[in-house]
Design an enzyme around this catalytic site. Structure first.
Site, PDB file in Angstrom:
ATOM      1  N   ARG A   1       0.840  -1.198  -0.037  1.00  0.00           N
ATOM      2  CA  ARG A   1      -0.013  -0.027  -0.006  1.00  0.00           C
ATOM      3  C   ARG A   1       0.739   1.257  -0.076  1.00  0.00           C
ATOM      4  O   ARG A   1       0.714   2.354   0.611  1.00  0.00           O
ATOM      5  CB  ARG A   1      -1.166   0.050   1.302  1.00  0.00           C
ATOM      6  CG  ARG A   1      -1.875  -1.026   1.377  1.00  0.00           C
ATOM      7  CD  ARG A   1      -2.951  -1.092   0.153  1.00  0.00           C
ATOM      8  NE  ARG A   1      -4.022  -2.197   0.540  1.00  0.00           N
ATOM      9  CZ  ARG A   1      -4.094  -3.213   0.091  1.00  0.00           C
ATOM     10  NH1 ARG A   1      -3.061  -3.862  -0.502  1.00  0.00           N
ATOM     11  NH2 ARG A   1      -4.913  -3.878   0.536  1.00  0.00           N
TER      12      ARG A   1
ATOM     13  N   CYS B   1     -10.745  -0.668   3.755  1.00  0.00           N
ATOM     14  CA  CYS B   1     -10.020  -0.867   4.933  1.00  0.00           C
ATOM     15  C   CYS B   1      -9.577   0.668   5.311  1.00  0.00           C
ATOM     16  O   CYS B   1      -9.134   1.094   4.383  1.00  0.00           O
ATOM     17  CB  CYS B   1      -9.027  -1.798   4.762  1.00  0.00           C
ATOM     18  SG  CYS B   1      -9.731  -3.509   4.791  1.00  0.00           S
TER      19      CYS B   1
ATOM     20  N   GLU C   1      -5.171   3.742   6.119  1.00  0.00           N
ATOM     21  CA  GLU C   1      -4.992   3.814   4.615  1.00  0.00           C
ATOM     22  C   GLU C   1      -5.740   4.309   3.839  1.00  0.00           C
ATOM     23  O   GLU C   1      -5.254   4.794   2.611  1.00  0.00           O
ATOM     24  CB  GLU C   1      -5.368   2.018   4.359  1.00  0.00           C
ATOM     25  CG  GLU C   1      -5.172   1.703   2.780  1.00  0.00           C
ATOM     26  CD  GLU C   1      -5.887   0.473   2.482  1.00  0.00           C
ATOM     27  OE1 GLU C   1      -6.931   0.684   2.016  1.00  0.00           O
ATOM     28  OE2 GLU C   1      -5.357  -0.731   2.521  1.00  0.00           O
TER      29      GLU C   1
HETATM   30  N1  EPU Z   1     -10.633 -10.875  10.769  1.00  0.00           N
HETATM   31  C1  EPU Z   1     -11.415 -10.816  11.977  1.00  0.00           C
HETATM   32  N2  EPU Z   1     -12.419  -9.685  12.094  1.00  0.00           N
HETATM   33  C2  EPU Z   1     -12.857  -8.968  11.340  1.00  0.00           C
HETATM   34  C3  EPU Z   1     -12.031  -8.762  10.208  1.00  0.00           C
HETATM   35  C4  EPU Z   1     -10.999  -9.833   9.838  1.00  0.00           C
HETATM   36  O1  EPU Z   1     -11.277 -11.570  12.923  1.00  0.00           O
HETATM   37  O2  EPU Z   1     -13.838  -8.018  11.383  1.00  0.00           O
HETATM   38  C5  EPU Z   1      -9.815 -11.864  10.654  1.00  0.00           C
HETATM   39  C6  EPU Z   1     -10.088 -12.692   9.626  1.00  0.00           C
HETATM   40  O3  EPU Z   1     -10.854 -13.657  10.017  1.00  0.00           O
HETATM   41  C7  EPU Z   1      -8.859 -13.167   9.010  1.00  0.00           C
HETATM   42  C8  EPU Z   1      -7.987 -11.874   9.399  1.00  0.00           C
HETATM   43  O4  EPU Z   1      -8.472 -11.137  10.256  1.00  0.00           O
HETATM   44  O5  EPU Z   1      -8.429 -14.130   9.750  1.00  0.00           O
HETATM   45  C9  EPU Z   1      -7.726 -11.028   7.960  1.00  0.00           C
HETATM   46  O6  EPU Z   1      -8.761 -10.570   7.522  1.00  0.00           O
HETATM   47  P1  EPU Z   1      -9.152 -10.713   5.921  1.00  0.00           P
HETATM   48  O7  EPU Z   1      -8.659 -11.835   5.207  1.00  0.00           O
HETATM   49  O8  EPU Z   1     -10.561  -9.792   5.664  1.00  0.00           O
HETATM   50  O9  EPU Z   1      -8.106  -9.556   5.317  1.00  0.00           O
HETATM   51  P2  EPU Z   1      -7.639  -8.226   5.965  1.00  0.00           P
HETATM   52  O10 EPU Z   1      -6.116  -8.195   6.385  1.00  0.00           O
HETATM   53  O11 EPU Z   1      -8.407  -7.702   7.058  1.00  0.00           O
HETATM   54  C10 EPU Z   1      -6.670  -7.537   3.374  1.00  0.00           C
HETATM   55  C11 EPU Z   1      -6.583  -6.039   3.077  1.00  0.00           C
HETATM   56  C12 EPU Z   1      -7.996  -5.875   1.984  1.00  0.00           C
HETATM   57  C13 EPU Z   1      -8.266  -7.175   0.893  1.00  0.00           C
HETATM   58  C14 EPU Z   1      -8.074  -8.441   1.874  1.00  0.00           C
HETATM   59  C15 EPU Z   1      -7.978  -9.524   0.817  1.00  0.00           C
HETATM   60  C16 EPU Z   1      -5.600  -4.407   4.167  1.00  0.00           C
HETATM   61  C17 EPU Z   1      -5.646  -3.395   5.250  1.00  0.00           C
HETATM   62  N3  EPU Z   1      -6.459  -4.888   3.763  1.00  0.00           N
HETATM   63  O12 EPU Z   1      -7.732  -7.391   4.538  1.00  0.00           O
HETATM   64  O13 EPU Z   1      -7.742  -4.576   1.395  1.00  0.00           O
HETATM   65  O14 EPU Z   1      -9.266  -7.089   0.466  1.00  0.00           O
HETATM   66  O15 EPU Z   1      -7.006  -8.396   2.574  1.00  0.00           O
HETATM   67  O16 EPU Z   1      -6.982  -9.690   0.328  1.00  0.00           O
HETATM   68  O17 EPU Z   1      -4.415  -4.553   3.683  1.00  0.00           O
HETATM   69  C18 EPU Z   1      -8.427  -2.371   1.166  1.00  0.00           C
HETATM   70  O18 EPU Z   1      -7.192  -2.175   1.220  1.00  0.00           O
HETATM   71  O19 EPU Z   1      -9.193  -1.506   1.463  1.00  0.00           O
HETATM   72  C19 EPU Z   1      -9.084  -3.714   1.525  1.00  0.00           C
HETATM   73  C20 EPU Z   1     -10.155  -3.829   1.691  1.00  0.00           C
END
Ligand code: EPU
Length: 302
Positions: free
Chosen positions: A177, A226, A296
């Site tokens: 990012r 996010c 972000e």
């Molecule tokens: N989780 C929770 N509770 C929540 C959200 C997530 O426990 O409310 C846990 C999930 O169960 C999982 C872990 O946290 O074990 C990671 O969650 P997720 O797979 O949703 O990925 P993320 O790290 O929250 C990132 C990117 C997203 C992208 C997804 C999929 C960032 C900040 N976010 O989310 O990007 O769509 O991976 O690759 O890097 C964005 O940049 O705006 C965005 C949405």
């Protein structure tokens, strides 16, 4: 910021720039938050250096708007004008394994257009809203894919040099990012080099990503995706969730019940509400984990 100086309006017309007075940024951003200002729509990239000189001469501050999908804009009369690239038609042209893409092109449509030409690699980016220019600027990514991996060449307005330049992908650093572009550089177009793949196989990848996204993110609600970057080795969403903050709200700005790193405009949230929610959640996470979450979302508050 609103201007009516007839000389300036005439100069803009000569540059083929369309002047749209008193535009609401709430209508141009996915969060549906933001005040009003004049918008300048740029039809020809080569006019940008002259346009910016003109704005400087008239002491008119400006900001560049992409697709408005990762942006929180302050309320009220904005102290700057907004510049945006007009859409081109066509905005994607394929030549072998290279896609020539205009920065104003929609990212999702670009992914599917390339797929139809049997060019893959970007399946993970399918549900990321916004323009290709915006995605490039911050190296948008999802499901193990980041746009920077496919960049062969970028043409941009380099604000520091006040000119349009073309740089090779290898000269740009693409991190999580984050890119080596300056904050005031304006993305104009990009050459993406994509691996050949049968359409049906790409479609399969796209379907899987769409399903994962639907299952974990609040699609169809007003959000900027996010809000925070993930700190190294951790998930901001999980941390916020573990603190029981889903549903936590300031006015109509609310932590999503579905994904805790998505903050929703649940009605008529102001920028002040959303900023207060961001600050509040950051403080709570810091108090509990000793980690300071970095935005972000891009904030235009000056
Ligand atoms: N989780 C929770 N509770 C929540 C959200 C997530 O426990 O409310 C846990 C999930 O169960 C999982 C872990 O946290 O074990 C990671 O969650 P997720 O797979 O949703 O990925 P993320 O790290 O929250 C990132 C990117 C997203 C992208 C997804 C999929 C960032 C900040 N976010 O989310 O990007 O769509 O991976 O690759 O890097 C964005 O940049 O705006 C965005 C949405």
């Amino acid at each position: 910021m609103h201007f009516e100086d007839p000389k300036l309006l005439m100069a803009l017309r000569a540059l083929d720039v369309e002047h749209k007075p008193a535009v609401s940024l709430a209508e141009l951003t996915y969060l549906a938050i933001g005040g009003t200002t004049d918008l300048l729509s740029i039809r020809r990239h080569e006019t940008i250096p002259e346009l910016l000189n003109l704005l400087d001469e008239h002491a008119i501050p400006h900001k560049f708007l992409g697709g408005g999908s990762n942006l929180l804009v302050m309320d009220g009369e904005l102290p700057f004008v907004v510049l945006q690239l007009a859409s081109l038609d066509p905005d994607v042209v394929i030549e072998g394994n290279i896609a020539h893409v205009d920065a104003a092109a929609d990212l999702g449509r670009t992914v599917t257009f390339c797929a139809k030409h049997n060019l893959g690699g970007m399946e993970g980016l399918i549900g990321v809203p916004g323009t290709v220019g915006g995605a490039l600027r911050m190296n948008a990514g999802a499901y193990g894919t980041q746009i920077g991996s496919y960049v062969r060449e970028v043409t941009l307005y380099r604000a520091a040099d006040r000119r349009v330049e073309t740089v090779r992908g290898g000269q740009i650093s693409f991190e999580y990012r984050h890119t080596s572009f300056a904050p005031d550089d304006m993305m104009l177009s990009v050459k993406l080099e994509l691996p050949s793949k049968p359409y049906s196989e790409i479609l399969q990848g796209i379907r899987i990503c769409n399903e994962k996204r639907r299952a974990s993110q609040p699609l169809g609600q007003k959000s900027a995706g996010c809000i925070f970057k993930n700190p190294p080795g951790a998930s901001a969403g999980r941390m916020i969730d573990e603190l029981g903050l889903k549903g936590f709200a300031v006015g109509d700005a609310r932590v999503s019940d579905r994904h805790a790193n998505f903050f929703i405009n649940a009605g008529r949230a102001s920028a002040a509400d959303m900023l207060a929610l961001i600050v509040g959640v950051r403080e709570k996470v810091h108090a509990a984990y000793g980690v300071t979450l970095e935005n972000e979302v891009v904030v235009w508050n000056a």
